[in-house]
Design a protein around this motif. Structure first.
Motif, mmCIF file in Angstrom:
data_model
loop_
_atom_site.group_PDB
_atom_site.id
_atom_site.type_symbol
_atom_site.label_atom_id
_atom_site.label_comp_id
_atom_site.label_asym_id
_atom_site.label_seq_id
_atom_site.Cartn_x
_atom_site.Cartn_y
_atom_site.Cartn_z
ATOM 1 N N GLY A 19 0.752 -1.246 -0.166
ATOM 2 C CA GLY A 19 0.081 -0.067 -0.024
ATOM 3 C C GLY A 19 1.017 1.209 0.032
ATOM 4 O O GLY A 19 0.512 2.233 -0.616
ATOM 5 N N TRP A 20 1.908 1.320 0.741
ATOM 6 C CA TRP A 20 2.720 2.450 0.947
ATOM 7 C C TRP A 20 3.691 2.617 -0.502
ATOM 8 O O TRP A 20 3.690 3.635 -1.013
ATOM 9 C CB TRP A 20 3.716 2.215 2.230
ATOM 10 C CG TRP A 20 4.705 3.208 2.122
ATOM 11 C CD1 TRP A 20 4.738 4.746 2.373
ATOM 12 C CD2 TRP A 20 6.278 3.211 1.687
ATOM 13 N NE1 TRP A 20 5.840 5.434 2.283
ATOM 14 C CE2 TRP A 20 6.811 4.605 1.708
ATOM 15 C CE3 TRP A 20 6.900 2.106 1.082
ATOM 16 C CZ2 TRP A 20 8.109 4.718 1.580
ATOM 17 C CZ3 TRP A 20 8.240 2.422 0.863
ATOM 18 C CH2 TRP A 20 8.761 3.445 1.029
ATOM 19 N N VAL A 21 4.153 1.409 -1.123
ATOM 20 C CA VAL A 21 4.683 1.480 -2.301
ATOM 21 C C VAL A 21 3.955 1.976 -3.432
ATOM 22 O O VAL A 21 4.522 3.028 -4.086
ATOM 23 C CB VAL A 21 5.514 0.050 -2.776
ATOM 24 C CG1 VAL A 21 5.874 -0.114 -4.023
ATOM 25 C CG2 VAL A 21 6.560 -0.206 -1.757
ATOM 26 N N ALA A 22 2.782 1.491 -3.434
ATOM 27 C CA ALA A 22 1.745 1.820 -4.563
ATOM 28 C C ALA A 22 1.641 3.478 -4.409
ATOM 29 O O ALA A 22 1.703 4.104 -5.442
ATOM 30 C CB ALA A 22 0.685 1.081 -4.459
ATOM 31 N N VAL A 23 1.239 3.999 -3.232
ATOM 32 C CA VAL A 23 1.086 5.350 -3.248
ATOM 33 C C VAL A 23 2.140 6.195 -3.408
ATOM 34 O O VAL A 23 2.137 7.087 -4.033
ATOM 35 C CB VAL A 23 0.586 5.620 -1.798
ATOM 36 C CG1 VAL A 23 0.492 7.317 -1.391
ATOM 37 C CG2 VAL A 23 -0.946 5.041 -1.497
ATOM 38 N N SER A 24 3.402 5.650 -2.859
ATOM 39 C CA SER A 24 4.733 6.500 -3.122
ATOM 40 C C SER A 24 5.039 6.548 -4.572
ATOM 41 O O SER A 24 5.452 7.660 -4.935
ATOM 42 C CB SER A 24 5.853 5.714 -2.254
ATOM 43 O OG SER A 24 5.441 5.914 -0.953
ATOM 44 N N LEU A 25 4.660 5.638 -5.326
ATOM 45 C CA LEU A 25 5.155 5.588 -6.887
ATOM 46 C C LEU A 25 3.898 5.912 -7.859
ATOM 47 O O LEU A 25 4.138 5.717 -9.062
ATOM 48 C CB LEU A 25 5.564 3.920 -7.123
ATOM 49 C CG LEU A 25 6.885 3.659 -6.543
ATOM 50 C CD1 LEU A 25 6.890 2.108 -7.037
ATOM 51 C CD2 LEU A 25 7.859 4.254 -6.788
ATOM 52 N N GLY A 26 2.815 6.086 -7.102
ATOM 53 C CA GLY A 26 1.644 6.598 -8.074
ATOM 54 C C GLY A 26 1.145 5.714 -8.410
ATOM 55 O O GLY A 26 0.348 5.672 -9.737
ATOM 56 N N LEU A 27 1.047 4.413 -8.169
ATOM 57 C CA LEU A 27 0.420 3.096 -8.766
ATOM 58 C C LEU A 27 -0.881 2.894 -8.382
ATOM 59 O O LEU A 27 -1.321 3.466 -7.143
ATOM 60 C CB LEU A 27 1.339 1.951 -8.503
ATOM 61 C CG LEU A 27 2.957 2.130 -9.190
ATOM 62 C CD1 LEU A 27 3.491 0.862 -8.892
ATOM 63 C CD2 LEU A 27 2.769 2.230 -10.738
ATOM 64 N N LEU A 28 -1.591 1.983 -8.943
ATOM 65 C CA LEU A 28 -2.977 1.683 -8.386
ATOM 66 C C LEU A 28 -2.887 0.403 -7.270
ATOM 67 O O LEU A 28 -2.572 -0.624 -7.804
ATOM 68 C CB LEU A 28 -3.683 1.199 -9.439
ATOM 69 C CG LEU A 28 -3.821 2.212 -10.941
ATOM 70 C CD1 LEU A 28 -4.611 1.477 -11.870
ATOM 71 C CD2 LEU A 28 -4.991 3.139 -10.228
ATOM 72 N N SER A 29 -3.028 0.635 -6.144
ATOM 73 C CA SER A 29 -2.810 -0.337 -5.070
ATOM 74 C C SER A 29 -3.871 -1.432 -5.277
ATOM 75 O O SER A 29 -3.277 -2.704 -5.208
ATOM 76 C CB SER A 29 -3.302 0.185 -3.724
ATOM 77 O OG SER A 29 -4.231 0.594 -3.545
ATOM 78 N N TRP A 30 -5.226 -1.382 -5.697
ATOM 79 C CA TRP A 30 -5.921 -2.309 -6.173
ATOM 80 C C TRP A 30 -5.640 -3.162 -7.335
ATOM 81 O O TRP A 30 -5.699 -4.240 -7.166
ATOM 82 C CB TRP A 30 -7.384 -1.701 -6.290
ATOM 83 C CG TRP A 30 -7.404 -0.730 -7.599
ATOM 84 C CD1 TRP A 30 -7.450 0.589 -7.455
ATOM 85 C CD2 TRP A 30 -7.840 -0.940 -8.748
ATOM 86 N NE1 TRP A 30 -7.581 1.088 -8.572
ATOM 87 C CE2 TRP A 30 -7.707 0.335 -9.580
ATOM 88 C CE3 TRP A 30 -7.726 -2.355 -9.533
ATOM 89 C CZ2 TRP A 30 -8.028 0.229 -10.754
ATOM 90 C CZ3 TRP A 30 -8.032 -2.068 -10.907
ATOM 91 C CH2 TRP A 30 -8.055 -0.777 -11.527
ATOM 92 N N ALA A 31 -4.845 -2.453 -8.080
ATOM 93 C CA ALA A 31 -4.459 -3.389 -9.222
ATOM 94 C C ALA A 31 -3.370 -4.232 -8.850
ATOM 95 O O ALA A 31 -3.120 -5.432 -9.391
ATOM 96 C CB ALA A 31 -4.157 -2.407 -10.599
ATOM 97 N N GLY A 32 -2.505 -3.668 -8.217
ATOM 98 C CA GLY A 32 -1.259 -4.398 -7.700
ATOM 99 C C GLY A 32 -1.699 -6.060 -6.577
ATOM 100 O O GLY A 32 -1.442 -6.809 -6.721
ATOM 101 N N PHE A 33 -3.093 -5.604 -5.882
ATOM 102 C CA PHE A 33 -3.673 -6.618 -5.391
ATOM 103 C C PHE A 33 -4.200 -7.683 -6.263
ATOM 104 O O PHE A 33 -4.155 -8.921 -6.070
ATOM 105 C CB PHE A 33 -4.509 -6.199 -4.308
ATOM 106 C CG PHE A 33 -3.942 -5.685 -2.965
ATOM 107 C CD1 PHE A 33 -3.204 -6.575 -2.270
ATOM 108 C CD2 PHE A 33 -4.236 -4.432 -2.369
ATOM 109 C CE1 PHE A 33 -2.647 -6.073 -0.928
ATOM 110 C CE2 PHE A 33 -3.622 -3.966 -1.306
ATOM 111 C CZ PHE A 33 -3.101 -4.889 -0.762
#
Length: 159
Positions: A19-33
């Motif tokens: 969650g932290w990495v996704a927000v930090s990199l501007g990625l979609l946390s839900w897509a990562g899940f």
């Protein structure tokens, strides 16, 4: 400690980190899940599971973009449904190729692309890193379980 509990612990910790990495990199946390889910559901383990998950997720992104692009060329709504039907057929048939054999991974990649309104440039790194996190969650859980496993009592020697 059971394997399930060990994987649950590492998955919990790494989910927070993701969650932290996704927000930090501007990625979609839900897509990562979704990428993580693809790895956990994959019929292959280890690096073969990573490769299969990424390949099928990315093929799904491709097919979703084909549907999106082809559906916009004709103003008749029914054409979009026909295009979707034909492409869904190809999404399944491609599973004849071993490296694209995990059909749910293809549909997960496609759904993520639709959910992001076709922003494949954001979906692709989110899915890929999600798969890597999924692999890491399971691998570290197995490692933790092994490290905390009670040693087998030595067999008594009989004379």
């Amino acid at each position: 400690m059971s394997v399930l509990v060990a994987i649950a612990i590492t998955t919990g910790i790494l989910s927070g980190i993701w969650g932290w990495v996704a927000v930090s990199l501007g990625l979609l946390s839900w897509a990562g899940f979704l990428g993580c889910t693809t790895y956990f559901a994959s019929p292959k383990d280890g690096l073969k599971g990573v490769a299969l998950s990424i390949a099928t997720n990315l093929s799904g992104v491709f097919w979703a973009m084909v549907i999106i692009k082809l559906s916009t060329y004709v103003g008749i709504e029914i054409i979009g449904y026909v295009v979707t039907a034909v492409i869904a057929f190809f999404m399944c048939v491609q599973a004849k190729q071993t490296w694209l054999s995990f059909i749910p991974g293809t549909f997960i990649g496609s759904c993520a692309t639709f959910a992001s309104n076709g922003d494949w440039q954001l979906v692709v790194p989110s899915l890929i890193l999600g798969v890597v996190f999924g692999y890491t969650m399971k691998a570290t859980g197995l490692w933790l379980q092994q490290k905390l496993a009670k040693p087998e009592p030595a067999a008594l020697a009989t004379e």
